[in-house]
Motif scaffolding. Sequence first.
Motif, PDB file in Angstrom:
ATOM      1  N   ALA A   1       0.921  -1.379   0.127  1.00 46.64           N
ATOM      2  CA  ALA A   1       0.001   0.057   0.076  1.00 46.64           C
ATOM      3  C   ALA A   1       0.843   1.179  -0.020  1.00 46.64           C
ATOM      4  O   ALA A   1       2.028   1.286   0.326  1.00 46.64           O
ATOM      5  CB  ALA A   1      -1.021  -0.022   1.231  1.00 46.64           C
ATOM      6  N   ILE A   2       0.182   2.265  -0.201  1.00 49.23           N
ATOM      7  CA  ILE A   2       1.014   3.605  -0.430  1.00 49.23           C
ATOM      8  C   ILE A   2       0.186   4.458   0.389  1.00 49.23           C
ATOM      9  O   ILE A   2      -0.985   4.876  -0.117  1.00 49.23           O
ATOM     10  CB  ILE A   2       1.195   4.241  -1.691  1.00 49.23           C
TER      11      ILE A   2
ATOM     12  N   ALA B   1     -11.884  -4.674   4.349  1.00 49.98           N
ATOM     13  CA  ALA B   1     -10.629  -4.731   3.580  1.00 49.98           C
ATOM     14  C   ALA B   1      -9.255  -4.868   4.273  1.00 49.98           C
ATOM     15  O   ALA B   1      -8.264  -5.523   3.954  1.00 49.98           O
ATOM     16  CB  ALA B   1     -10.503  -3.799   2.436  1.00 49.98           C
ATOM     17  N   PHE B   2      -9.642  -4.125   5.646  1.00 49.99           N
ATOM     18  CA  PHE B   2      -8.158  -4.099   6.517  1.00 49.99           C
ATOM     19  C   PHE B   2      -8.493  -4.860   7.760  1.00 49.99           C
ATOM     20  O   PHE B   2      -7.604  -4.316   8.627  1.00 49.99           O
ATOM     21  CB  PHE B   2      -8.124  -2.546   6.620  1.00 49.99           C
ATOM     22  N   CYS B   3      -9.330  -5.785   7.760  1.00 51.28           N
ATOM     23  CA  CYS B   3      -9.370  -6.681   9.082  1.00 51.28           C
ATOM     24  C   CYS B   3      -8.190  -7.661   9.019  1.00 51.28           C
ATOM     25  O   CYS B   3      -7.542  -7.940   9.899  1.00 51.28           O
ATOM     26  CB  CYS B   3     -10.594  -7.225   9.197  1.00 51.28           C
ATOM     27  N   THR B   4      -7.808  -8.299   7.830  1.00 52.30           N
ATOM     28  CA  THR B   4      -6.907  -9.267   7.610  1.00 52.30           C
ATOM     29  C   THR B   4      -5.703  -8.411   7.171  1.00 52.30           C
ATOM     30  O   THR B   4      -5.720  -7.358   7.077  1.00 52.30           O
ATOM     31  CB  THR B   4      -7.289 -10.145   6.563  1.00 52.30           C
ATOM     32  N   ASP B   5      -4.516  -9.342   7.186  1.00 51.02           N
ATOM     33  CA  ASP B   5      -3.334  -8.615   6.993  1.00 51.02           C
ATOM     34  C   ASP B   5      -3.448  -7.768   5.705  1.00 51.02           C
ATOM     35  O   ASP B   5      -3.877  -8.426   4.727  1.00 51.02           O
ATOM     36  CB  ASP B   5      -2.235  -9.831   6.876  1.00 51.02           C
ATOM     37  N   ASN B   6      -2.690  -6.688   5.666  1.00 52.46           N
ATOM     38  CA  ASN B   6      -2.635  -5.611   4.720  1.00 52.46           C
ATOM     39  C   ASN B   6      -1.670  -4.704   4.705  1.00 52.46           C
ATOM     40  O   ASN B   6      -1.071  -4.630   5.799  1.00 52.46           O
ATOM     41  CB  ASN B   6      -3.994  -4.978   4.676  1.00 52.46           C
ATOM     42  N   GLY B   7      -1.192  -4.036   3.536  1.00 49.91           N
ATOM     43  CA  GLY B   7      -0.287  -3.297   3.575  1.00 49.91           C
ATOM     44  C   GLY B   7      -0.505  -2.002   4.136  1.00 49.91           C
ATOM     45  O   GLY B   7       0.328  -1.267   4.457  1.00 49.91           O
ATOM     46  N   ALA B   8      -1.737  -1.749   3.922  1.00 48.56           N
ATOM     47  CA  ALA B   8      -2.367  -0.219   4.390  1.00 48.56           C
ATOM     48  C   ALA B   8      -2.148   0.096   5.922  1.00 48.56           C
ATOM     49  O   ALA B   8      -1.591   1.048   6.307  1.00 48.56           O
ATOM     50  CB  ALA B   8      -3.832  -0.133   3.992  1.00 48.56           C
TER      51      ALA B   8
END
Length: 339
Positions: free
Chosen positions: A16-17, A296-303
């Motif tokens: 993510a950026i 969308a950001f509950c599981t592992d994520n770059g954000a």
Amino acid sequence: MRVLGIETSCDETGIAIYDTEAGLLAHCLYSQIKLHADYGGVVPELASRDHVRKILPLIEDALQAAKLTAKDIDGIAVTRGPGLVGALLVGLSVAKSLSLAWNVPMIGVHHMEGHLLAPMLEAKQPEFPFVALLVSGGHSMLVNVKAIGDYEVLGESIDDAAGEAFDKTAKLLGLDYPGGPLLAKLAEQGEAGHYQFPRPMTDRPGMDFSFSGLKTFAANTIRAADNSQQTQANIAFAFQEAVVDTLIIKCKRALKHTQGKRLVIAGGVSANIYLRAQMKRLMASMGGEVYYPDLAFCTDNGAMIAYAGAQRLLAGETTSADCRAMPRWPLDTLAAIEL
């Protein structure tokens, strides 16, 4: 400041950026669910190899989605731990290389701090202090959050985490991997009153969690029951109800202990619809509010990694290029920051 976030702690490659002024600019995620499904769980070596294949193309996709080039990136945030050491090393190696090539600072981010701060990506953000319930496949944890980095762990799992118990019980029910979401879906068809599961460690003081006994109780119940769809749904309902009730009891204790009125719930299990409904009811009864990250950001994520890293980079914190991965990393060892 524009920060590239890299998450490779387990079986999802997240890039993510995040712009500290404009917010989230791009978010790309690749899940390895199909890769590990035949094995019924994550195979660490396969996970590491898949991160190697996917990480650079995803970084290029994120830059393209944000309409940026490498020259526009001011810092790199990467998950340093906890997690699978091989998977962590992939992300760290790429982050270190890009940090040197692009001449920008790098920060190693604690995976659970990323989850804890994920609700900050939303328009409605919780104010400090708050109590955070972190519930994922590998962790169940209650944290008194006074500020970024100022964390007091009130309780944590001493064996199976809530998400792990969901997945293992789903497997006992014959559901595909990953089973947690499928068990929750099956529970929607279940009926109350057929089975009574224990609420582990709620009959004693404290805020630690233990779900291994509940999983064993579920295994014995499944073994003794018939194999009909409705029976399986009833068992799934009773199991989910027991886990959620246990989490509610512990959260209530944590809120009373801290005299808090704000509760953050994050991690993969925070996407559970039944959990969200019951926690909303709890906070309404206590005159407080509950906050979640977007699904969308509950599981592992770059954000979440980009956001958490950006806050530390803004505070002047960096990680040296000779840093090591930290598969085990206590959350309360992090340094508090002032923005």
